[in-house]
Design an enzyme around this catalytic site. Structure first.
Site, PDB file in Angstrom:
ATOM      1  N   CYS A  12      73.334 -14.091  52.196  1.00 48.24           N
ATOM      2  CA  CYS A  12      74.663 -14.430  52.669  1.00 48.24           C
ATOM      3  C   CYS A  12      74.999 -13.433  53.767  1.00 48.24           C
ATOM      4  CB  CYS A  12      75.662 -14.351  51.524  1.00 48.24           C
ATOM      5  SG  CYS A  12      77.118 -15.343  51.831  1.00 48.24           S
ATOM      6  N   CYS A  88      75.524 -19.219  51.950  1.00 52.73           N
ATOM      7  CA  CYS A  88      76.700 -19.408  52.791  1.00 52.73           C
ATOM      8  C   CYS A  88      76.285 -20.102  54.076  1.00 52.73           C
ATOM      9  CB  CYS A  88      77.423 -18.093  53.063  1.00 52.73           C
ATOM     10  SG  CYS A  88      76.581 -16.936  54.129  1.00 52.73           S
ATOM     11  N   CYS A  96      67.018 -15.940  60.935  1.00 53.89           N
ATOM     12  CA  CYS A  96      66.573 -15.054  59.855  1.00 53.89           C
ATOM     13  C   CYS A  96      65.304 -14.327  60.272  1.00 53.89           C
ATOM     14  CB  CYS A  96      66.276 -15.856  58.593  1.00 53.89           C
ATOM     15  SG  CYS A  96      67.726 -16.592  57.840  1.00 53.89           S
TER      16      CYS A  96
END
Length: 169
Positions: A12, A88, A96
């Site tokens: 998140c 989220c 990422c």
């Protein structure tokens, strides 16, 4: 899939509420099968007090919990992840790190209880709602027969879990 304990990373943005709840929950529900971790792209630096309160109320250990960066899990000496779940919507849209070993990933978006404004009671209700959604999804996840599913089928099941809503929604 394997007989060894599988590593799961919950992501998140702030790593102060949803991802921490998921980490503790999975470690409590299936500690022999999974080792859960959590992290954030922009960690808040502390776990939300309402998350800690809810975990304690449910008799789940909060020892050692901290808000941490996902960079810790992209390092060469980090545990190899088998699964990576974003919880989220903001983290799902971010770039990422590259996770070694190509873990299976899915988006399990949950409304941010830490963003709720108003009374402490309203905040507690938001955390309780997020906790229940995560518990439902993690319970389904832990019931999957990992060793009997090929990677594509497992990916579809994980994506389906992420689309589950609370009863009554």
């Amino acid at each position: 899939m394997t007989d060894r304990r599988l590593n799961v990373l919950f992501l998140c943005t702030g790593n102060s509420a949803r991802s921490v709840l998921a980490e503790v929950m999975l470690n409590s529900i299936a500690p022999a099968r999974f080792k859960a971790y959590s992290a954030g792209s922009q960690p808040k630096g502390a776990v939300n007090p309402f998350a800690l309160e809810l975990l304690a109320k449910n008799r789940l250990s909060t020892a050692g919990l901290r808000s941490k960066s996902w960079d810790e899990f992209a390092a060469t000496d980090a545990p190899k992840m088998d699964f990576v779940f974003t919880v989220c919507d903001q983290a799902a849209g971010e770039v990422c790190p590259v996770w070694p070993g190509q873990p299976i990933s899915a988006h399990w978006g949950i409304d941010d209880p830490a963003a709720v404004e108003g009374s402490d009671e309203a905040k507690r209700k938001a955390f309780f709602r997020a906790y229940n959604q995560l518990h439902h999804r993690i319970s389904i996840f832990t019931s999957l027969s990992m060793d009997k599913l090929d990677r594509l089928t497992l990916q579809k099941r994980l994506d389906d879990i992420g689309r589950l809503r609370e009863k009554g929604e």
